[in-house]
Design a protein around this motif. Structure first.
Motif, short mmCIF file in Angstrom:
data_model
loop_
_atom_site.label_atom_id
_atom_site.label_comp_id
_atom_site.label_asym_id
_atom_site.label_seq_id
_atom_site.Cartn_x
_atom_site.Cartn_y
_atom_site.Cartn_z
N ASN A 487 24.44 36.53 46.40
CA ASN A 487 23.14 37.22 46.41
C ASN A 487 22.69 37.25 44.59
OD1 ASN A 487 24.22 39.60 45.26
ND2 ASN A 487 24.12 40.59 47.24
N GLY A 488 23.56 36.98 43.59
CA GLY A 488 23.43 36.95 42.41
C GLY A 488 23.52 38.33 41.65
N THR A 489 24.14 39.26 42.34
CA THR A 489 24.14 40.59 41.73
C THR A 489 25.49 40.71 40.93
OG1 THR A 489 25.20 41.59 43.87
CG2 THR A 489 22.62 41.64 43.22
N PHE A 490 26.38 39.63 40.78
CA PHE A 490 27.65 39.48 40.23
C PHE A 490 27.64 38.49 39.13
CE2 PHE A 490 32.49 40.34 40.24
CZ PHE A 490 32.64 39.30 39.32
N VAL A 491 27.47 38.72 37.87
CA VAL A 491 27.45 37.82 36.79
C VAL A 491 28.66 37.78 36.05
CG1 VAL A 491 25.93 37.33 34.64
CG2 VAL A 491 25.09 38.34 36.71
N HIS A 492 29.12 36.95 35.44
CA HIS A 492 30.32 36.67 34.48
C HIS A 492 30.05 36.12 33.27
CE1 HIS A 492 31.27 32.44 35.71
NE2 HIS A 492 30.83 33.03 36.79
N SER A 493 31.04 35.89 32.54
CA SER A 493 30.79 35.53 30.98
C SER A 493 30.96 34.19 30.91
CB SER A 493 31.70 36.11 30.06
OG SER A 493 33.21 36.01 30.38
N GLY A 494 31.11 33.28 32.17
CA GLY A 494 31.44 32.00 31.95
C GLY A 494 32.73 31.36 31.31
N SER A 495 33.70 32.13 31.60
CA SER A 495 35.01 31.86 30.80
C SER A 495 35.63 30.71 31.67
CB SER A 495 36.01 33.01 31.11
OG SER A 495 37.46 32.67 31.11
N SER A 496 36.02 29.45 31.08
CA SER A 496 36.64 28.60 31.82
C SER A 496 37.96 28.70 32.11
CB SER A 496 36.72 27.21 30.57
OG SER A 496 37.46 27.60 29.53
N LEU A 497 38.83 29.91 31.49
CA LEU A 497 39.97 30.17 32.33
C LEU A 497 39.63 30.78 33.48
CD1 LEU A 497 42.94 30.97 32.10
CD2 LEU A 497 42.52 33.00 30.63
N ALA A 498 38.76 31.94 33.45
CA ALA A 498 38.51 32.57 34.99
C ALA A 498 37.78 31.49 35.93
CB ALA A 498 37.18 33.59 34.77
N ALA A 499 37.30 30.48 35.60
CA ALA A 499 36.77 29.53 36.36
C ALA A 499 38.07 28.71 37.08
CB ALA A 499 35.77 28.51 35.77
N TRP A 500 38.94 28.38 36.22
CA TRP A 500 40.13 27.87 36.54
C TRP A 500 40.93 28.57 37.58
CZ3 TRP A 500 45.51 28.18 34.68
CH2 TRP A 500 46.35 27.26 34.81
N CYS A 501 41.09 29.72 37.10
CA CYS A 501 41.87 30.83 38.17
C CYS A 501 41.18 30.69 39.56
CB CYS A 501 41.96 32.10 37.45
SG CYS A 501 43.36 32.08 35.92
N VAL A 502 39.66 30.94 39.49
CA VAL A 502 39.07 31.02 40.66
C VAL A 502 39.23 30.04 41.62
CG1 VAL A 502 36.67 30.89 41.62
CG2 VAL A 502 37.34 32.61 39.98
N ALA A 503 39.28 28.73 40.93
CA ALA A 503 39.37 27.34 41.55
C ALA A 503 40.79 27.20 42.10
CB ALA A 503 39.21 26.33 40.58
N ASN A 504 41.73 27.85 41.64
CA ASN A 504 43.05 27.83 42.17
C ASN A 504 43.44 28.75 43.28
OD1 ASN A 504 44.00 25.91 40.12
ND2 ASN A 504 44.49 27.45 38.81
N LEU A 505 42.54 29.51 43.66
CA LEU A 505 42.69 30.56 44.79
C LEU A 505 42.81 29.68 46.15
CD1 LEU A 505 40.13 33.35 43.84
CD2 LEU A 505 42.69 33.85 43.98
N LYS A 506 43.51 30.13 46.96
CA LYS A 506 43.73 29.86 48.18
C LYS A 506 43.75 31.00 49.12
CE LYS A 506 47.01 27.77 51.52
NZ LYS A 506 48.48 27.18 51.69
N ILE A 507 42.67 30.94 50.19
CA ILE A 507 42.52 31.93 51.15
C ILE A 507 43.30 31.86 52.52
CG2 ILE A 507 40.69 33.22 52.39
CD1 ILE A 507 40.65 33.82 49.32
#
Length: 560
Positions: A487-507
């Motif tokens: 819903n757009g109420t969580f904003v982050h700094s655009g870190s490429s490291l954070a994006a990499w970690c998020v992409a590595n998540l498995k649910i």
């Protein structure tokens, strides 16, 4: 370099019009024409009828041949454009084109005993590349007379000049120390994953310094994952030269749609397929592409991203998988590159910190999450630390880690292990500004960090240090984060490291809960993402600052 500028500022118009991506250059016409004649007569050995390149290759390949060989000045033996970077999707005659370009170079070569080197990403690809070159020679009665083929060492020698072509695999063969005049790198994006790739590029370019008649050509598709390492650097340089931001003797040929046409699935429009697949109708079949896209849609986002990157050169942002964290789908959209840590602290009324990892084989992830005093949106900034041993134990991710280090998102520490002291100082600084609402960590504890925070009087007893439930206990935080991202109420700094970690998540779901874990053990680091979940857990409790600022720090004191 003014007359030899390879900038193509109108590249978007050119590619949408199906025009040549090679700029107008003051080529040495005789050299260019001669190269095209040789290239055109070479045959493709593994196609029925063994057609010539004149029959099977698109004009786009001849444009490249014309530019690379036409940049050679026979009077000075100097090549005005020593490099070319070609980004083209799979099935567009990359292997055949690469083989024919290298063979053309050795046929036209003027340097005694010159060396040609074709570098493939793996042994299997190297074997196929060598087979292609050898087959092209065998398909021509005249060429078989002047070339000696040595299958066992993947080497071909021109009998009259002593010039050679060697095919090497970057994963097994020694590239360092090569003195090649003509170098062609196949699939740079795969080659970039090698731990010493950047060193090899330095060696290659060093060899060209002493060989002004030589060239380096890279032919590659897009990466299946976000660009990293040497591929990220080479791609960025090629784009900057194309856009006129960088002046280098480099020919950039990038078959990619403008972002306005490729984003949000725009690349699926069949009218665009021929624009990025220049060999469509020859080696690329539209029915094949149509089938692959249809199957990808049935198999899910992961397969769609794979097809988009490999067959349409769409750059991958986050490597989404079928068992991905749902929040990853919205991660890129919620990035604000202008959100620094200082900006976050200025805007927020309360700030919490999440920490995860810390072992010598892990990253030490930290997330600072605050609540904006005006909008009530959640703002997130993150970074990580890593011990040098990670670089030795996980060579497969060295390129990514070095990129994060250069971006200022990751700090590599030695045996002094100054990561904890830096984290404690950062947390204490937030506390001193009257903003800290708590620090969330794994209940198992990070002994050294707990001790460091205790020295700053941030402890579990006073509510400053909180043990965050892990595994299924994090489900609420995981769900909260993905809903606020959506819903757009969580904003982050655009870190490429954070994006990499998020992409590595498995649910991993069960009948009643979910938990987050790694896609692959070892290399797929998720510490920053887990630190963010720890922070979300705390901020979801609607905390107040442990030591709130006085109102008179923000407004003047009136003395009567």
């Amino acid at each position: 370099m003014t007359t030899w500028s390879t900038a193509v500022p109108d590249w978007e118009r050119r590619i949408m019009d199906g025009a040549s991506l090679v700029p107008d250059l003051p080529l040495f016409k005789a050299e260019a024409d001669r190269a095209v004649r040789v290239f055109n007569r070479l045959r493709i050995p593994d196609v029925i009828g063994k057609p010539t390149m004149a029959e099977a290759a698109g004009e786009w390949l001849r444009d490249i041949v014309r530019a690379v060989f036409g940049a050679y000045d026979p009077a000075t033996n100097e090549r005005m454009l020593q490099e070319a970077f070609v980004l083209v999707p799979k099935k567009n005659s990359k292997t055949s084109g690469a083989a024919s370009i290298m063979l053309t170079a050795i046929i036209l070569n003027r340097r005694p005993e010159a060396e040609g080197l074709l570098i493939a990403p793996t042994k299997d690809v190297a074997d196929r590349s060598f087979k292609q070159i050898a087959g092209t020679i065998r398909a021509d009665p005249e060429l078989i007379k002047v070339f000696h083929i040595q299958q066992h060492i993947r080497k071909i020698t021109h009998i009259r000049t002593g010039a050679t072509i060697e095919v090497k695999a970057s994963d097994t063969d020694v590239i360092t120390g090569a003195k090649a005049t003509y170098i062609l790198i196949d699939e740079t994006h795969v080659f970039a994953a090698k731990s010493k790739a950047s060193d090899i590029f330095v060696e290659i370019r060093g060899a060209l310094t002493a060989r002004p008649d030589g060239f380096l050509i890279q032919i590659t598709t897009q990466s299946k994952d976000p660009p990293a390492g040497v591929f990220k650097v080479e791609l960025a340089n090629a784009r900057d030269v194309r856009d006129g931001k960088l002046d280098l003797p480099l020919l950039p040929i990038l078959y990619e749609l403008p972002e306005a046409y490729s984003k949000d699935g725009g690349w699926e429009n069949e009218n665009y397929w021929s624009l990025v697949n220049p060999n469509l109708g020859r080696s690329v079949n539209v029915a094949f592409l149509r089938r692959e896209v249809l199957k990808a849609k049935r198999e899910g986002p992961e397969k769609i991203r794979l097809i988009a990157s490999q067959h349409f050169n769409v750059q991958v942002g986050s490597a989404l998988r079928t068992d991905r964290w749902p929040g990853a789908e919205f991660w890129e959209k919620r990035a604000d590159p202008d959100l620094t840590l200082e900006e976050l602290l200025l805007r927020c009324e309360v700030v919490v910190v999440g920490v995860d990892g810390g072992g010598l084989d892990d990253l030490f992830g930290l997330a600072v999450l605050g609540r904006d005093r005006e909008t009530r949106h959640w703002l997130c900034w993150s970074r990580a630390w890593a011990h040098t041993s990670v670089l030795e134990r996980r060579p497969g991710i060295v390129a990514q880690l070095r990129d994060f280090e250069k971006a200022g998102e990751l700090t590599i520490v030695d045996d002094k292990l100054e990561d904890v002291s830096e984290i404690v100082d950062l947390i204490a600084g937030i506390r001193d500004r009257g903003l800290l609402g708590g620090v969330g960590v794994d209940p198992a504890g990070l002994g050294e960090l707990v001790e460091g925070l205790a020295a700053e009087e941030i402890t579990q007893e006073d509510g400053g240090l909180v043990g965050v439930p892990q595994g299924f206990g994090l489900m609420a935080a995981i769900k909260t984060a993905e809903r606020k991202l959506a819903n757009g109420t969580f904003v982050h700094s655009g870190s490429s490291l954070a994006a990499w970690c998020v992409a590595n998540l498995k649910i991993e779901p069960t009948a009643t809960a979910v938990r987050a874990t790694k896609q692959n053990a070892g290399d797929a680091k998720i510490d920053v993402a887990m630190a963010q979940f720890n922070a979300v857990f705390l901020l979801s409790r609607n905390p107040e600052p442990l030591q709130p600022r006085s109102v008179y720090e923000d407004r003047p004191l009136l003395i009567v």
